[in-house]
Design an enzyme around this catalytic site. Structure first.
Site, PDB file in Angstrom:
ATOM      1  N   THR A 118       1.590   3.452  -3.328  1.00  0.00           N
ATOM      2  CA  THR A 118       1.342   2.069  -3.732  1.00  0.00           C
ATOM      3  C   THR A 118      -0.068   1.823  -4.252  1.00  0.00           C
ATOM      4  OG1 THR A 118       0.708   1.435  -1.474  1.00  0.00           O
ATOM      5  CG2 THR A 118       3.032   1.201  -2.089  1.00  0.00           C
ATOM      6  N   THR A 173       3.096   7.030   0.188  1.00  0.00           N
ATOM      7  CA  THR A 173       3.405   6.653   1.572  1.00  0.00           C
ATOM      8  C   THR A 173       4.883   6.784   1.885  1.00  0.00           C
ATOM      9  OG1 THR A 173       1.534   5.116   1.698  1.00  0.00           O
ATOM     10  CG2 THR A 173       3.336   4.748   3.233  1.00  0.00           C
TER      11      THR A 173
END
Length: 320
Positions: A86, A13
């Site tokens: 993540t 991300t």
């Protein structure tokens, strides 16, 4: 003299842009570092763009690639920062924690909940924390997020949106970033080792997790064994509740079947904290008597990596 840090980028991300079909990693290592000029003032940075992937697409083969990249450069740098998605970063952190035995420099993973280009991003804060940890000289594998630094073997993602996404499970945090003072504050450290640095590359990825529900059919365990899995983590109830003969769905016969086939069974708990304690209740003691190994207080992420390494290296698993 500035510390020399190697920045290894893998996607995630933190590097994402809108592809028109959802977020996809696109920003490279140099672009990420350029958004945090304070990092360049803190240390000298070299860049390695190892891959550009959403972490949901990573496999144990990618852990080997990342660990290998660190090992190849281990003696040339004062520390490493690894940007990562993540969603599976806790798995990679655990993998590097065990694969990089006696690492002599900081290896710090980080990522973000919002892309670097987002106006409210947490990426800059996380990346700066990671560079401070990497330049600190504190050897070990860590995960840095929202100003907190966790040991690689105990990090777990608990939130999909909140900035404080990762927590340390059954172990104190390693440290925190004091942004006002511009420095790391360390709380805990691993026991220092005088052993030589060693890379463990042999992983057997025929490992799976079987989460038990009330009434789960034991046939699922047989199916997993027959499918060729060599290590199975049973995510049990509470302190280690595995259905026994008092249940119409007793797992004991299939546990016997798995053990006879040479499959390693490790029991963990569905509880986030406190770990599994098979010796507490009869349902746990019976599982142990039939050959199930306790996973103790380790996270599922850590257990999966430890099991892959142990199977890959042919280790004795009696003290797993």
């Amino acid at each position: 003299m500035k510390k020399r840090i190697c920045f290894i980028a893998t996607g995630g991300t933190i590097a994402c842009s809108d592809s028109g079909n959802g977020l996809m990693p696109s920003l490279g290592a140099e672009g990420l570092a350029a958004a945090v000029p304070e990092a360049g003032e803190l240390c000298s940075i070299d860049f390695v763009q190892l891959m550009q992937l959403d972490s949901s697409n990573l496999t144990p083969a990618h852990w080997q690639e990342i660990a290998g990249a660190v090992a190849e450069r281990h003696d040339a740098y004062d520390g490493f920062v690894i940007s990562h998605g993540t969603d599976t970063m806790a798995y990679t952190a655990a993998a590097l924690y065990y694969m990089l035995e006696n690492v002599k420099v900081p290896v710090v993973l980080t990522g973000s909940q919002l892309p670097m280009e987002h106006p409210e991003t947490d990426a800059k804060r996380n990346l700066l924390t990671a560079f401070h940890a990497a330049a600190s000289g504190r050897a070990g594998v860590f995960l840095a997020f929202d100003g907190h630094v966790l040991f690689g073997d105990s990090a777990k993602k608990l939130y999909s949106k909140e900035f404080h996404a990762f927590h340390s499970i059954n172990r104190p945090e390693a440290g925190v970033m004091d942004f006002a003072a511009g420095k790391m504050v360390w709380h805990q450290q691993d026991c220092p080792s005088s052993g030589s640095f060693r890379l463990h590359r042999q992983l057997d990825d025929r490992v799976m997790v079987l989460k038990l529900l009330p009434g789960t059919s034991p046939e699922l365990l047989k199916l997993a064994v027959d499918a060729g899995y060599r290590g199975i983590i049973l995510e049990s109830f509470g302190s280690g509740g595995v259905p026994t003969d008092e249940s119409p769905h007793s797992f004991l016969p299939m546990i016997d079947y798995a053990i006879q086939k040479g499959v390693v069974l490790v029991c963990t708990t569905q509880c986030i904290y406190d770990g599994v304690h098979l010796e507490t209740y009869e349902v746990g003691v019976r599982a142990m008597q039939h050959g199930v190994i306790s996973g103790g207080t380790a996270t599922v992420e850590a257990l999966a990596v430890k099991l892959m390494l142990a199977l890959g290296e042919g280790r004795d698993l009696t003290d797993f």
